[in-house]
Design an enzyme around this catalytic site. Sequence first.
Site, mmCIF file in Angstrom:
data_model
loop_
_atom_site.group_PDB
_atom_site.id
_atom_site.type_symbol
_atom_site.label_atom_id
_atom_site.label_comp_id
_atom_site.label_asym_id
_atom_site.label_seq_id
_atom_site.Cartn_x
_atom_site.Cartn_y
_atom_site.Cartn_z
ATOM 1 C CE LYS A 50 -0.383 -0.042 5.045
ATOM 2 N NZ LYS A 50 -1.302 -0.103 6.213
ATOM 3 N NE ARG A 73 -7.092 -0.307 10.528
ATOM 4 C CZ ARG A 73 -5.854 -0.039 10.139
ATOM 5 N NH1 ARG A 73 -5.409 1.204 10.184
ATOM 6 N NH2 ARG A 73 -5.062 -1.001 9.706
ATOM 7 C CE1 TYR A 130 10.537 33.715 3.998
ATOM 8 C CE2 TYR A 130 10.949 31.373 3.581
ATOM 9 C CZ TYR A 130 10.560 32.624 3.126
ATOM 10 O OH TYR A 130 10.191 32.789 1.813
ATOM 11 C CG MET A 154 7.460 25.317 -0.730
ATOM 12 S SD MET A 154 6.264 26.345 -1.605
ATOM 13 C CE MET A 154 5.300 26.997 -0.219
#
Length: 409
Positions: free
Chosen positions: A76, A175, A301, A349
């Site tokens: 998965k 679940r 930053y 980023m």
Amino acid sequence: MRLKKTLLSIAIAAATFTPAMHSIAAPLQLQATLDQESQIQSSNTWLEIDLGQFKQNIEQFKSHMNDQTKICAVMKADAYGNGIAGLMPTIIEQQIPCVAIASNAEAQVVRDSGFKGQLMRVRSAEIGEIEGALDLNVEELIGTLDQAKAIAALSKKANKTVKVHLALNDGGMGRNGIDMTTENGKKEALAIAKQSGVEIVGIMTHFPNYNAEEVRAKLGSFKESSAWLIKEANLKREDILLHVANSYTALNVPEAQLDMVRPGGVLYGDLPTNLEYPSIVSFKTRVASLHHLPKNSTVGYDSSFTTTKESVMANLPVGYSDGYPRKMGNTADVLINGQRAKVVGVTSMNTTMIDVSDIKGVKPGSEVVLFGNQKSQTINAAEIEKNADVIFPELYTIWGTSNPRVYVK
């Protein structure tokens, strides 16, 4: 040029390399790898997937399993970010009889690889998704009567029996499974077994904790529940796979191996309790540029880092959009020229800065290891988790969707 790839685009790209990605032949897989290697030359970051280590992890895991126990390789999240298409030739070579996936896109990639074995989904799916997987012969995971009724209606419409694995909540995940401790739960389980066009081929549960004593206690409950259901529903025991064990349970509670085990993290080298299975992935980038800063210069930053002397900073073209977390700033190390270098300032980023003032030979293009090994140094999962304050799977599944891969032997 940045290469941002979703799971589906990876599958499509794999199909366009050559027919090699649909073949089980190792030499053809290498041809596809060469194409990927050429792509990373124009990328800012990349993952290196060690196929030899993947094979070794599978073989080592096999050696601890009972001869009669099937292995269902959990792939998965695009094989935990490592790429289903690139790993399937090894899965087929190792004669793994079952593959577990989550999405239809993943199921398609598995079938496109030439895999003819058992293919099961390891999460609940809504009926439209189940219908879309009929031609792929996906065995579905269910745990409610409503799901079974919907599948029965689909079976009638499609004129095709749907194989399912019935989840019981004995493991305590809460679940997917039916609670067999109540009369209503037992009635629901029996009603599921009677649905036309719904064939129960497996009964399963899942354990939420790495605790051998807890697993053993809940294993006893599962055995009682599954035995009761098989008897009361007149199911043939030889036609039912009982399976409860993930990577941890399969290795540390051998009596829980039962008919089938579902290893995931261990195959890729992510099982904190069993470090004898090394990671198969490395995360890398290169130095984009070098910058000489005087004393008392700020970096990044929020001006969270200030140089205490004349310093040389290397600009790395990687940031949190690539899966390298913002929290790595001022906490993490990377590897360059076989040495550790500090990440300084807040990770941006698309950019991370490292201090290479005391490291000789650094130049634009120098390889940088964000996770993995370089010479005698290692950045491991525990270090990454501590600095990023997240569990490792949260990161490598993002890496796999944000960065190109190259497969090495």
